[in-house]
Scaffold this motif. Structure first.
Motif, PDB file in Angstrom:
ATOM      1  N   GLU A  42     -51.436  17.008 -28.193  1.00 47.79           N
ATOM      2  CA  GLU A  42     -52.833  17.218 -27.818  1.00 47.79           C
ATOM      3  C   GLU A  42     -53.153  16.699 -26.413  1.00 47.79           C
ATOM      4  OE1 GLU A  42     -55.270  18.769 -29.509  1.00 47.79           O
ATOM      5  OE2 GLU A  42     -53.931  19.282 -31.161  1.00 47.79           O
ATOM      6  N   LYS A  43     -52.592  15.549 -26.070  1.00 44.88           N
ATOM      7  CA  LYS A  43     -52.870  14.966 -24.756  1.00 44.88           C
ATOM      8  C   LYS A  43     -52.333  15.867 -23.637  1.00 44.88           C
ATOM      9  CE  LYS A  43     -53.022  10.454 -22.670  1.00 44.88           C
ATOM     10  NZ  LYS A  43     -52.712   9.048 -22.805  1.00 44.88           N
ATOM     11  N   LEU A  44     -51.120  16.358 -23.819  1.00 45.90           N
ATOM     12  CA  LEU A  44     -50.540  17.271 -22.834  1.00 45.90           C
ATOM     13  C   LEU A  44     -51.301  18.598 -22.812  1.00 45.90           C
ATOM     14  CD1 LEU A  44     -48.320  17.834 -20.761  1.00 45.90           C
ATOM     15  CD2 LEU A  44     -46.866  18.611 -22.649  1.00 45.90           C
ATOM     16  N   ALA A  45     -51.727  19.075 -23.972  1.00 47.09           N
ATOM     17  CA  ALA A  45     -52.495  20.321 -24.039  1.00 47.09           C
ATOM     18  C   ALA A  45     -53.814  20.184 -23.285  1.00 47.09           C
ATOM     19  CB  ALA A  45     -52.737  20.708 -25.493  1.00 47.09           C
ATOM     20  N   ASP A  46     -54.489  19.043 -23.425  1.00 50.43           N
ATOM     21  CA  ASP A  46     -55.737  18.823 -22.692  1.00 50.43           C
ATOM     22  C   ASP A  46     -55.495  18.778 -21.182  1.00 50.43           C
ATOM     23  OD1 ASP A  46     -57.328  18.807 -24.941  1.00 50.43           O
ATOM     24  OD2 ASP A  46     -57.283  16.619 -25.162  1.00 50.43           O
ATOM     25  N   ALA A  47     -54.408  18.127 -20.771  1.00 48.48           N
ATOM     26  CA  ALA A  47     -54.094  18.043 -19.343  1.00 48.48           C
ATOM     27  C   ALA A  47     -53.775  19.425 -18.769  1.00 48.48           C
ATOM     28  CB  ALA A  47     -52.926  17.085 -19.117  1.00 48.48           C
ATOM     29  N   VAL A  48     -52.959  20.193 -19.470  1.00 47.93           N
ATOM     30  CA  VAL A  48     -52.618  21.541 -19.005  1.00 47.93           C
ATOM     31  C   VAL A  48     -53.860  22.419 -18.991  1.00 47.93           C
ATOM     32  CG1 VAL A  48     -51.321  23.630 -19.599  1.00 47.93           C
ATOM     33  CG2 VAL A  48     -50.204  21.404 -19.693  1.00 47.93           C
ATOM     34  N   ASN A  49     -54.703  22.284 -20.015  1.00 48.21           N
ATOM     35  CA  ASN A  49     -55.942  23.054 -20.072  1.00 48.21           C
ATOM     36  C   ASN A  49     -56.826  22.756 -18.869  1.00 48.21           C
ATOM     37  OD1 ASN A  49     -57.768  24.836 -21.192  1.00 48.21           O
ATOM     38  ND2 ASN A  49     -58.703  23.292 -22.495  1.00 48.21           N
ATOM     39  N   HIS A  50     -56.952  21.481 -18.516  1.00 46.43           N
ATOM     40  CA  HIS A  50     -57.760  21.099 -17.360  1.00 46.43           C
ATOM     41  C   HIS A  50     -57.174  21.662 -16.059  1.00 46.43           C
ATOM     42  CE1 HIS A  50     -60.656  18.795 -15.098  1.00 46.43           C
ATOM     43  NE2 HIS A  50     -59.676  18.345 -14.334  1.00 46.43           N
ATOM     44  N   LEU A  51     -55.860  21.592 -15.917  1.00 43.39           N
ATOM     45  CA  LEU A  51     -55.218  22.140 -14.718  1.00 43.39           C
ATOM     46  C   LEU A  51     -55.409  23.654 -14.624  1.00 43.39           C
ATOM     47  CD1 LEU A  51     -51.898  20.098 -14.673  1.00 43.39           C
ATOM     48  CD2 LEU A  51     -53.846  19.866 -13.118  1.00 43.39           C
ATOM     49  N   LEU A  52     -55.325  24.342 -15.749  1.00 41.82           N
ATOM     50  CA  LEU A  52     -55.552  25.792 -15.742  1.00 41.82           C
ATOM     51  C   LEU A  52     -56.983  26.126 -15.342  1.00 41.82           C
ATOM     52  CD1 LEU A  52     -53.606  26.913 -18.926  1.00 41.82           C
ATOM     53  CD2 LEU A  52     -53.067  27.496 -16.562  1.00 41.82           C
ATOM     54  N   VAL A  53     -57.943  25.333 -15.811  1.00 39.69           N
ATOM     55  CA  VAL A  53     -59.344  25.575 -15.455  1.00 39.69           C
ATOM     56  C   VAL A  53     -59.557  25.349 -13.963  1.00 39.69           C
ATOM     57  CG1 VAL A  53     -61.705  24.709 -15.760  1.00 39.69           C
ATOM     58  CG2 VAL A  53     -60.271  25.139 -17.741  1.00 39.69           C
ATOM     59  N   VAL A  54     -58.995  24.284 -13.421  1.00 39.56           N
ATOM     60  CA  VAL A  54     -59.142  24.018 -11.981  1.00 39.56           C
ATOM     61  C   VAL A  54     -58.530  25.149 -11.164  1.00 39.56           C
ATOM     62  CG1 VAL A  54     -58.437  22.483 -10.107  1.00 39.56           C
ATOM     63  CG2 VAL A  54     -59.318  21.516 -12.225  1.00 39.56           C
TER      64      VAL A  54
END
Length: 149
Positions: A42-54
């Motif tokens: 979940e932690k990695l998924a949130d980080a990747v999700n944030h990077l994709l949004v940026v």
């Protein structure tokens, strides 16, 4: 006020609003998909999700800014709507293509992970043919050592 300036303002307001709405929707609904792709981390998924949004914001806002210029002057309401429809249509197509590209890449990663998980047996083989026992023609456990049958 010049109608060309009105077209610019309306185009920017709608484009920015659409980009923010699409990014938030994809971010909110993509967390589950990313968690599956990343094997529940979940932690990695949130980080990747944030990077994709940026990255999504950077690419789309950059495209909206580059596509802002208008060669023709807008002289009436008809040309205002035509200019806006072309510009917003292209922005929507770019948003859609970017979304499909992201889903395609993440699905490829997910399928690779599913294939890797599927290749590992859940339980080690249970002695069908152990070392030194032979193959399928070897005598079964009911055979006696004296007769071999």
């Amino acid at each position: 006020m010049d109608l060309t300036v009105v077209a610019y303002v309306v185009y920017l307001l709608i484009s920015v609003g659409l980009t923010v709405w699409v990014a938030r929707t994809l971010s909110r609904n993509g967390k589950v998909f990313l968690a599956d792709v990343l094997h529940g981390n979940e932690k990695l998924a949130d980080a990747v999700n944030h990077l994709l949004v940026v990255g999504f914001y950077l690419v789309n806002f950059g495209f909206v800014a580059l596509y802002l210029s208008q060669d023709d002057t807008v002289v009436d309401a008809r040309r205002l709507f035509e200019a806006l429809s072309v510009k917003l249509g292209v922005v929507l197509l770019v948003l859609g293509v970017m979304h499909l590209a992201n889903v395609y890449v993440l699905n490829k990663i997910r399928r690779r992970g599913v294939m890797e998980r599927g290749q590992v047996p859940p339980v080690p083989p249970q002695g069908w043919t152990g070392p030194g026992r032979g193959g399928p023609q070897a005598p079964g456990p009911w055979a006696t050592p004296a007769t071999g049958a």
